[in-house]
Write an enzyme that holds these catalytic residues in place. Structure first.
Site, PDB file in Angstrom:
ATOM      1  N   HIS A  48      53.949  -1.152 -25.735  1.00  0.00           N
ATOM      2  CA  HIS A  48      55.059  -1.341 -26.686  1.00  0.00           C
ATOM      3  C   HIS A  48      54.641  -0.699 -28.016  1.00  0.00           C
ATOM      4  O   HIS A  48      53.453  -0.631 -28.314  1.00  0.00           O
ATOM      5  CB  HIS A  48      55.253  -2.856 -26.856  1.00  0.00           C
ATOM      6  CG  HIS A  48      56.459  -3.271 -27.636  1.00  0.00           C
ATOM      7  ND1 HIS A  48      56.511  -3.205 -29.008  1.00  0.00           N
ATOM      8  CD2 HIS A  48      57.653  -3.770 -27.236  1.00  0.00           C
ATOM      9  CE1 HIS A  48      57.688  -3.668 -29.418  1.00  0.00           C
ATOM     10  NE2 HIS A  48      58.404  -4.004 -28.365  1.00  0.00           N
ATOM     11  N   ASP A  81      48.049  -7.799 -25.561  1.00  0.00           N
ATOM     12  CA  ASP A  81      49.423  -8.035 -26.002  1.00  0.00           C
ATOM     13  C   ASP A  81      50.079  -8.888 -24.911  1.00  0.00           C
ATOM     14  O   ASP A  81      50.437  -8.387 -23.851  1.00  0.00           O
ATOM     15  CB  ASP A  81      50.133  -6.679 -26.167  1.00  0.00           C
ATOM     16  CG  ASP A  81      51.652  -6.811 -26.278  1.00  0.00           C
ATOM     17  OD1 ASP A  81      52.167  -7.954 -26.263  1.00  0.00           O
ATOM     18  OD2 ASP A  81      52.329  -5.775 -26.361  1.00  0.00           O
ATOM     19  N   GLN A 133      54.978 -10.466 -23.258  1.00  0.00           N
ATOM     20  CA  GLN A 133      55.848 -10.534 -22.084  1.00  0.00           C
ATOM     21  C   GLN A 133      55.255 -11.413 -20.985  1.00  0.00           C
ATOM     22  O   GLN A 133      55.905 -11.693 -19.994  1.00  0.00           O
ATOM     23  CB  GLN A 133      56.060  -9.110 -21.567  1.00  0.00           C
ATOM     24  CG  GLN A 133      57.406  -8.838 -20.991  1.00  0.00           C
ATOM     25  CD  GLN A 133      58.535  -9.198 -21.930  1.00  0.00           C
ATOM     26  OE1 GLN A 133      59.300 -10.113 -21.651  1.00  0.00           O
ATOM     27  NE2 GLN A 133      58.637  -8.499 -23.060  1.00  0.00           N
ATOM     28  N   LYS A 135      59.906 -15.533 -27.024  1.00  0.00           N
ATOM     29  CA  LYS A 135      60.012 -15.036 -25.648  1.00  0.00           C
ATOM     30  C   LYS A 135      59.608 -16.115 -24.653  1.00  0.00           C
ATOM     31  O   LYS A 135      59.483 -15.870 -23.459  1.00  0.00           O
ATOM     32  CB  LYS A 135      59.139 -13.796 -25.463  1.00  0.00           C
ATOM     33  CG  LYS A 135      59.641 -12.568 -26.223  1.00  0.00           C
ATOM     34  CD  LYS A 135      58.896 -11.336 -25.808  1.00  0.00           C
ATOM     35  CE  LYS A 135      58.976 -10.218 -26.808  1.00  0.00           C
ATOM     36  NZ  LYS A 135      60.259  -9.522 -26.880  1.00  0.00           N
ATOM     37  N   CYS A 145      61.498   0.029 -27.053  1.00  0.00           N
ATOM     38  CA  CYS A 145      60.322   0.163 -27.931  1.00  0.00           C
ATOM     39  C   CYS A 145      59.119   0.732 -27.181  1.00  0.00           C
ATOM     40  O   CYS A 145      57.970   0.373 -27.481  1.00  0.00           O
ATOM     41  CB  CYS A 145      59.954  -1.160 -28.598  1.00  0.00           C
ATOM     42  SG  CYS A 145      61.190  -1.739 -29.740  1.00  0.00           S
TER      43      CYS A 145
END
Lengths: 416, 148
Positions: free
Chosen positions: A132, A209, A212, A235, A373
């Site tokens: 991302h 990261d 998600q 999220k 993104c």
């Protein structure tokens, strides 16, 4: 009861789960809302909404410094969320949890503090093509500032990173390896533990990261043995504006503060200022107290259902949708790695994703269209963008059936 | 030749038949999009791109007997439908009328439903481009009449 119902315990409770989400029970453009944009942000259960209301109605005050009852209540609630976040990812201690605005700020914090302090010209940072922008741009900025090199691991056609090249791209110059746990555009799940072991062997730190992954995978930072893990509340059924950055104590203690101001100091004089201990050293200014407090309720919501059941249900949706959608003429999934979270990015031959997005919206179906993104990733596939369907615990097989029928009718209309 | 406001009123009336059903409105735009795709590949060049649009839009204009004829294309059908409405309103009109026009049909049909806040800049860019063509042809006419 069909075989799908028998396969998933969660599906049996689905009506109950869906009833906890007020926003789902509405008509959009005259049709019942089908919300498939969960990778961008998922919806909030009533318990989270009520926690926000309760906090402002009963407990609000500024935290950590006040001596009065409300200040104490707000402080306790805020710190309880920190403990819950630590437990959610199995951190060793809650001092290793820093509250930020979101995953993006978490990664920027690492770049601005760890990166500025420990990296020197000629050092390298390794990422993959599927990252991302939030896991690209902060490192590019750091590279420009400090004369570093950003190395990018390429992808295989199916959307997995080409891990066979990892060893050759790591060297003693590599200081940071920063990889997405689950790709927001492709759904690909990356083998974080194995990558981290290799990164550590060359003396690099492992940054993850987890934006998600947090709501969709079981997260255990001690098992992953990563140095940092960043994720976002919004999220994972929690409020917007709250991010969680996990960092190992040894790094957090060694890193300089991110921002200066109130809350992060021990003592201030015009000659010299000393800083608070972790985690407060990294939380300058009045934080987003209410949303952090309500975030704990989101964790409780996930824990009540259980990650095991969530993963099972979302895998079921992913498999069912992947098979059903692939039958549509000209349909192509971008990202077919064997290990995926519930994300299906696709293109339909001859039909622009923008048209598909608007036509689905007219039928009450919310999907995401565009580059998500991840522009370098789209460039790698030679496409401008995709339509992305992403699942959450409240989505149903029936909703997927409606999506498939809607796409079929759009295809028939536009190709007639 | 109908004037700009007559055409705007026609569009508003047509949309009123769609009874606020977004599915039907989208269908209307797609029909319009398919019908108005007029540019061959040779005109789909970098210099004909309308800057500021999220979707790609190419536009050219010709001046003939005091009126401007616009032609356009887009890589997305719905955007082409939106451009199609502008072509219908402005094509064949005099430069001065285009420059003086007030495009009230945009609000009346609730265009924001299709373009959203992010894309409204792109739509404004298309209108600006069409008015710039009008200004250029008007200036050319003025120069011609002054020199003759």
């Amino acid at each position: 009861m069909n075989t799908i119902d028998q396969e998933s315990a969660v599906l049996n409770d689905l009506a109950k789960i869906r009833s906890a989400f007020p926003i789902l029970h509405q008509q959009v453009n005259g049709k019942p809302l089908i919300y498939f944009d969960n990778a961008a942000s998922n919806q909030k259960p009533i318990s989270v909404i009520q926690a926000l209301e309760h906090y402002y109605k009963h407990d609000h005050s500024n935290i950590h410094r006040g001596l009065h009852t409300l200040a104490e209540r707000a402080t306790v609630a805020y710190e309880e969320s920190r403990k819950a976040a630590a437990s959610f990812i199995n951190a060793t201690e809650s001092d290793e949890i820093i509250f930020t605005k979101g995953t993006t700020e978490g990664i920027n914090l690492i770049a601005s503090t760890f990166g500025r302090k420990f990296l020197v010209p000629g050092d390298e940072i390794l990422i993959t093509t599927m990252e991302h922008h939030s896991n690209i741009v902060p490192w590019q900025m750091l590279c420009e500032e400090k004369g570093l090199e950003l190395k990018v691991l390429p992808l295989l056609d199916n959307g997995e990173a080409n891990w066979s090249q990892l060893n050759s791209m790591l060297s003693d110059r590599t200081k940071i390896v920063s990889i997405v746990h689950a790709s927001n555009s492709l759904g690909t799940i990356n083998p974080i533990k194995e990558i981290g072991e290799k990164a550590h062997k060359v003396g690099a730190i492992m940054v993850v990261d987890g934006a998600q992954a947090a709501a969709h995978l079981d997260i255990d930072v001690q098992h992953l043995n990563c140095d940092f893990y960043a994720f976002s509340s919004h999220k994972m059924y929690g409020p917007t504006g709250v991010g969680i950055l996990y960092g190992k104590r040894k790094w957090l203690e060694a890193m300089p503060p991110y921002q200066g101001g109130g809350e992060m100091i021990k003592e201030v004089s015009f000659d010299q200022t000393t800083y608070s201990d972790i985690p407060h050293k990294f939380e300058a200014g009045t934080p987003n107290i209410a949303d952090v407090v309500a975030f704990k309720t989101a964790i409780e919501f996930i824990d009540r259902i259980g990650k095991k059941a969530i993963i099972k249900h979302e895998n079921l949706l992913l498999d069912y949708a992947s098979k059903a959608l692939t039958r549509i003429d000209g349909f192509r999934i971008i990202g077919t790695a064997p290990e995926k979270v519930g994300v299906i990015s696709f293109v339909l031959e001859g039909i622009h994703h923008f048209d598909l997005g608007i036509m689905l919206d007219a039928k009450g179906i919310a999907v995401r269209t565009g580059h998500h993104c991840t522009q370098p990733l789209m460039e790698c596939y030679g496409i401008e963008g995709t339509v992305r369907v992403s699942f959450a615990i409240y989505n149903t097989i029936e909703e997927i059936d409606i999506l498939v029928k809607s796409l079929e009718s759009i295809v028939n209309r536009l190709r007639s | 030749m109908k004037n700009i406001n007559d055409i705007q009123d026609e569009i508003v009336e047509e949309f009123s038949f769609l009874q606020d059903d977004l599915d039907m409105c989208v269908e209307y735009l797609i029909e319009l999009g398919i019908k108005n795709k007029q540019l061959s590949d040779e005109f789909r060049t970098e210099e004909n791109i309308v800057k500021g649009c999220q979707s790609k839009v190419w536009m050219v204009a010709n001046y003939h007997q005091g009126a401007i004829e616009y032609k356009a294309d887009s890589n997305t059908l719905i955007t082409m439908g939106l451009v199609g409405m502008l072509l219908r309103v402005f094509s064949g009109q005099k430069p001065q009328d285009i420059l003086n026009s007030d495009l009230y049909f945009i609000n009346k049909i609730g265009m924001n439903r299709f373009i959203g806040t992010q894309r409204s800049n792109g739509f404004a860019a298309m209108i600006k481009q069409m008015k710039l063509y009008a200004l250029a042809y008007l200036t050319k006419e003025d120069v011609k009449s002054e020199s003759s």
